[in-house]
Write an enzyme that holds these catalytic residues in place. Structure first.
Site, PDB file in Angstrom:
ATOM      1  N   LYS A 168       1.625  -2.391   8.902  1.00 31.07           N
ATOM      2  CA  LYS A 168       2.471  -1.628   8.817  1.00 31.07           C
ATOM      3  C   LYS A 168       3.799  -2.380   9.081  1.00 31.07           C
ATOM      4  CE  LYS A 168       4.719   2.976   8.480  1.00 31.07           C
ATOM      5  NZ  LYS A 168       5.068   4.117   8.225  1.00 31.07           N
ATOM      6  N   GLY A 182       7.133   3.917   3.643  1.00 31.58           N
ATOM      7  CA  GLY A 182       7.311   5.294   4.434  1.00 31.58           C
ATOM      8  C   GLY A 182       8.941   5.019   4.930  1.00 31.58           C
ATOM      9  N   GLY A 183       9.531   6.323   5.777  1.00 38.15           N
ATOM     10  CA  GLY A 183      10.787   6.434   6.725  1.00 38.15           C
ATOM     11  C   GLY A 183      10.232   5.258   8.093  1.00 38.15           C
ATOM     12  N   MET A 184       9.523   5.237   8.125  1.00 39.57           N
ATOM     13  CA  MET A 184       9.821   3.577   8.998  1.00 39.57           C
ATOM     14  C   MET A 184       8.988   2.268   8.836  1.00 39.57           C
ATOM     15  SD  MET A 184       7.345   5.941  12.580  1.00 39.57           S
ATOM     16  CE  MET A 184       7.901   4.282  13.753  1.00 39.57           C
ATOM     17  N   GLY A 185       8.433   2.467   8.238  1.00 40.40           N
ATOM     18  CA  GLY A 185       8.447   1.067   7.456  1.00 40.40           C
ATOM     19  C   GLY A 185       7.922   1.332   5.491  1.00 40.40           C
ATOM     20  N   LEU A 194       1.156  -1.373   0.195  1.00 43.20           N
ATOM     21  CA  LEU A 194       0.007  -0.143  -0.362  1.00 43.20           C
ATOM     22  C   LEU A 194       0.569   0.849   0.045  1.00 43.20           C
ATOM     23  CD1 LEU A 194      -3.351  -0.760   2.440  1.00 43.20           C
ATOM     24  CD2 LEU A 194      -3.022  -0.544  -0.010  1.00 43.20           C
ATOM     25  N   GLY A 195       1.906   1.250   0.761  1.00 45.51           N
ATOM     26  CA  GLY A 195       2.878   2.252   0.628  1.00 45.51           C
ATOM     27  C   GLY A 195       4.268   1.855   1.807  1.00 45.51           C
ATOM     28  N   ASP A 255      -0.402  15.213  12.972  1.00 46.38           N
ATOM     29  CA  ASP A 255       0.813  15.184  11.388  1.00 46.38           C
ATOM     30  C   ASP A 255      -1.120  15.897  10.327  1.00 46.38           C
ATOM     31  OD1 ASP A 255       1.891  15.872   9.602  1.00 46.38           O
ATOM     32  OD2 ASP A 255       2.794  13.052   9.626  1.00 46.38           O
ATOM     33  N   VAL A 308       3.687  -0.505   4.413  1.00 43.17           N
ATOM     34  CA  VAL A 308       2.644  -0.929   4.717  1.00 43.17           C
ATOM     35  C   VAL A 308       2.098  -1.689   3.732  1.00 43.17           C
ATOM     36  CG1 VAL A 308       0.409   0.252   4.968  1.00 43.17           C
ATOM     37  CG2 VAL A 308       2.450   1.383   5.465  1.00 43.17           C
TER      38      VAL A 308
END
Length: 686
Positions: free
Chosen positions: A43, A24-27, A21-22, A139, A29
C-alpha cells in the site's frame, strides 16, 4: 485485481509492481513481487496524508506495533518505509489470495450455520491476538475479512490506527475517521473511547451479514450514513433470520453496553466446537471443509490464478504481458472498499456502510449449473478440489416467478427472498477499455459480456455516454446555426445601412425584414428546445450518478438541481453550484487534489459557467430584437428610425457570435464530466 495505470511506478522500494489490488482514501494497493519471488500486498500512502505534520512518525510507530502481532488469522506486516526525505510512505503485508465475506455473500448467498460459526471462531482467535497486544482493529466488517482454504483472514490491520477517532471525540490530524457506519459500535459512533469490545461488536455485525445477507441494523436507505449510525445507537439488531444456534452469541456481541459483550478469548472458547468440527451438524472433525463446496471451489480458483498472476499492464505499455485470467477477489492485507477486499480509509462512495449484499460486484460470467442455495444458506459437500473450477460453463437459471410481494408488519416485504445462484466471475480482458456495458440482469443472450459498474445492484447509476454523444451532435448543429444567424443579421445590417444612406425604404421591404427577424427568432426557440431537453436529461443523469458517488454530499436534491434551470435569476446561480458538486463527486479518487487545494477542472467550469450566464442574457435580448425592429418603423407617423434598426441588427450579430464559444464550452464540459463519471464508475468495480 486490474492492470497498472500508466502513471504507476514500476517499483516501490525493493518490490516490483505487478497489478492493482484496490484503492481507498489513504492510497493505492498493489500486488508486488520481492527479489526472492514472494508476493506481497503493498500500500502506497497518498501525499495528502503523508504531508500531514507528524504522520510519518505515527506511521512508523503504528506499523512497528502492528508487525509484532503474530496470529494465524491475521495478514502479517512484512515490510514498510515511513518515507523519510519526502518519499511516499508504504507498507507491505502478506498477500492473501482469497474471497471477501462481502463478495461471497453477495454472489452466492448467506453462509450455513456451520461455516458462519467457523468464520466467527477464526475471527475471535485473530482478535484475541490483536487485543492481547493492547491494540484495537477498529474496522471489523465483511470486506475486511478474506476467506481462504485454511480459514478466514483479518486484513487492513495496522493502517486502521492511522486514520482514527481520538478518545476525546475530536478528529486526529489526518482529518478522517475509521469505521463503516453499518458495523461501527455505538461508542464509536458517539465518539467515545474505544476498547476491544468495539471489535467484538463489529464481529457480531459480520455474523449477521454472513448468515442473512443483511445489515445487523437494517434501514430503508443503506446509503444514508446518518440513518445507519442512528440505527446502531438507538435500535435493536434484527436477528430473526440468524440461525438459532448462533443467535445468542450474536446478540451478546451486539450489546449496546461494551461491558456486556464477551471478550475475544471467551468468544473463541464458546465457538471452539465450530473450529474443531464438533458442533451439531458439523460432522466428524476433519470430515467436511469449513466452507460449502461451491464457495471453496471459488476460493481455490481465485487463489490459483492470483498466485500465477504475472505483471499486468495495459496493452501498449511497458512491462510483461498480462495474464488474461481474473484475479477475482484476490487481495492482500489492504484491498479496497472501492475495488478489492478491505480498503483502509475508503472514499465517501466506497464507504456505503457495507450495504448488505448490494456491494459493487462485477457482473458474473456464466458458470456450471448448480442448485440454488436453500433458505438456510449454501449446501454442504464433503470434499472439494481446486480442479473443480474447470467445470463447463452454462448460463445460470433465472429465478422462478413467485407470487407478488406483500407487506408485513413495519412495512417489510413478506415475499420469499429469491435464492442467489452460484456463478464464477470473469474479469474483462486487460487490454479492453473500461466502458459501460449491459447491466447484469439485462441478459441479451451474449456470453462473455464485459462487466459493467452500472449493474443491477446499483440501479441509481446509469451511463451518461449515450446522451453525451447526442449532445455533441446537437451542440455542433447549434454552432452551425449560430454562424448562419450571424451572417443573416449582418445581411440585415447591410440592407438597413443602404436604406439609411438613401434615407428611404419601401414599407414592403421593412415588413419583410421584420418578418424574417421574427422567423429567425422562432427557429432559435425551436433549436434551443431541441438542445435544451437532452441537456437537461444528461444533467439529471450525471446528478443522479453523483448522488451514488457521494451520498449526501450535495447542496440540492436532484429535483431541485434540474428544476433550478427554470427559476428566474436563480437559474443563473444554482445550476452552476450543482455542476461543481457533480464534478467534485465524479473525480476518481487517485486524481483528487490534496486537502485544501482546488480540484482539477474547476477553471474550465468557471469559464463555462460565466459564458453560460452571458449566453443566457444574450438569448433573452435576441428574442426582443424583432419587437425592436418593428417598433423602429412607425407606420402611423410614416417615420423609420434607421439608426435604431441598424444598432439592433448589429447587436444581434454580436450576441449570436457570443453564443458560439459558449456552445463549444458546453461540449467540453459534457465530454470531461462524462469521462470523469465513466472512470469513477470503473473505479467502483469490485
Amino acid at each position: 485485481m486490474w492492470p497498472l495505470e500508466r502513471t504507476d511506478p514500476g517499483r516501490i522500494g525493493p518490490y516490483r509492481l505487478l497489478a492493482r489490488l484496490g484503492e481507498g482514501g489513504m492510497g493505492t494497493v498493489f500486488l508486488a513481487e520481492g527479489g526472492r519471488g514472494e508476493r506481497v500486498a503493498l500500500k502506497s500512502i497518498r501525499h495528502g496524508y503523508a504531508d500531514e505534520p507528524g504522520f510519518r512518525a505515527r506511521f512508523a510507530r503504528e506499523i512497528e506495533t502492528a508487525s509484532m502481532v503474530r496470529a494465524e488469522g491475521i495478514a502479517q506486516v512484512v515490510d514498510s518505509e515511513p518515507g523519510e526525505g519526502g518519499q511516499r510512505p508504504w507498507v507491505a503485508t502478506e498477500f492473501v489470495p482469497g474471497l471477501s465475506v462481502q463478495r461471497l455473500v453477495a454472489t452466492q448467498g448467506p453462509l450455513p450455520a456451520r461455516s458462519a460459526g467457523a468464520l466467527a471462531a477464526g475471527l475471535a482467535r485473530a482478535l484475541r491476538a490483536v487485543h492481547a497486544a493492547g491494540l484495537v482493529h477498529r474496522d471489523v466488517k465483511p470486506s475486511n475479512i478474506l476467506l481462504t482454504v485454511e480459514g478466514p483472514r483479518l486484513i487492513d490491520f495496522g493502517v486502521a490506527r492511522l486514520v482514527d477517532v481520538s478518545t476525546d471525540g475530536g478528529l486526529t490530524r489526518t482529518g478522517a475517521s475509521v469505521g463503516s457506519p453499518g458495523y461501527m459500535s455505538p461508542e464509536q459512533v458517539l465518539g467515545r473511547s474505544l476498547s476491544a469490545a468495539s471489535d467484538i461488536f463489529g464481529l457480531g455485525g459480520v455474523l449477521v451479514f454472513a448468515t442473512t445477507g443483511e445489515l445487523p441494523f437494517p434501514v430503508e436507505d443503506t446509503g444514508n450514513h446518518h440513518a445507519l449510525m442512528f440505527a446502531v445507537v438507538q435500535r435493536d439488531p434484527d436477528l430473526g433470520r440468524v440461525p438459532a444456534e448462533l443467535r445468542d452469541t450474536v446478540a451478546a456481541c451486539l450489546a449496546k453496553d461494551p461491558a456486556e459483550r464477551p471478550d475475544a478469548s471467551a468468544l473463541a472458547e464458546r465457538l471452539g466446537a465450530y473450529a474443531d468440527g464438533s458442533a451439531e451438524g458439523a460432522g466428524p472433525p476433519g470430515g467436511d471443509p469449513w466452507l460449502p463446496a461451491r464457495a471453496l471451489a471459488e476460493v481455490a480458483r481465485i487463489s490459483g490464478r492470483a498466485i500465477a498472476q504475472g505483471e499486468w499492464r495495459r496493452e501498449g505499455e511497458g512491462g510483461g504481458a498480462g495474464a488474461s485470467g481474473d484475479g477475482g477477489r484476490s487481495a492482500g492485507a489492504f484491498g479496497g472498499d472501492d475495488h478489492a477486499a478491505g480498503a483502509s480509509g475508503g472514499d465517501g462512495d466506497a464507504r456505503r456502510a457495507g450495504a448488505g449484499p448490494v456491494g459493487r460486484a462485477r457482473p458474473p460470467a456464466p458458470a456450471a449449473p448448480s442448485p440454488p442455495p436453500s433458505a438456510g444458506g449454501l449446501a454442504q459437500a464433503p470434499t472439494v478440489t481446486a480442479a473443480s473450477a474447470s467445470a463447463p460453463r452454462v448460463p445460470p437459471r433465472p429465478p422462478a416467478p413467485g407470487p407478488p410481494p406483500g407487506r408485513g408488519p413495519a412495512g417489510r416485504s413478506t415475499a420469499p427472498r429469491p435464492s442467489r445462484p452460484h456463478y464464477v466471475r470473469r474479469e474483462p480482458i486487460p487490454s479492453a477499455p473500461r466502458r459501460f456495458a449491459v447491466p447484469p440482469g439485462a441478459a441479451d443472450g451474449r456470453a462473455g459480456q464485459p462487466s459493467s459498474p452500472w449493474g443491477a445492484h446499483q440501479a441509481a447509476l446509469r451511463s451518461p455516454e449515450g446522451l453525451a454523444v447526442v449532445l455533441y451532435w446537437l451542440y455542433g448543429f447549434y454552432i452551425v446555426f449560430k454562424c448562419v444567424a450571424v451572417v443573416v443579421h449582418l445581411g440585415f445590417a447591410e440592407e438597413i445601412d443602404a436604406w439609411a444612406q438613401a434615407d428611404f425604404a419601401l414599407w414592403t421591404d421593412v415588413d419583410r425584414l421584420v418578418a424574417d427577424a421574427s422567423t429567425l427568432s422562432t427557429v432559435e426557440a425551436l433549436v434551443g428546445l431541441a438542445v435544451g431537453v437532452p441537456t437537461l436529461c444528461w444533467f439529471w443523469r450525471v446528478r443522479s450518478n453523483a448522488e451514488v458517488f457521494a451520498p449526501g454530499g450535495h447542496r440540492y436534491p436532484p429535483g431541485m438541481a434540474v428544476g433550478s434551470w427554470f427559476i428566474p435569476v436563480a437559474g443563473w446561480i444554482i445550476p452552476g453550484k450543482v455542476t461543481f458538486d457533480i464534478w467534485d463527486a465524479s473525480i476518481p479518487s487517485r486524481e483528487r487534489a490534496r486537502p485544501g487545494q482546488r480540484q482539477p477542472g474547476h477553471g474550465l467550469l468557471a469559464v463555462w459557467w460565466t459564458f453560460t450566464v452571458v449566453c443566457g442574457v444574450a438569448l433573452c435580448v435576441l428574442f426582443l430584437l424583432p419587437g425592436v425592429l418593428e417598433g423602429a418603423a412607425e407606420r402611423e407617423n410614416g417615420v423609420i428610425d434607421f439608426d435604431r434598426m441598424l444598432t439592433a441588427t448589429r447587436w444581434g450579430a454580436f450576441l449570436n457570435l457570443l453564443c458560439i464559444p459558449g456552445a463549444a464550452l458546453f461540449i467540453a464540459v459534457v465530454s470531461r464530466l462524462t469521462d470523469l463519471q465513466v472512470r469513477r464508475a470503473a473505479d467502483r468495480r469490485a
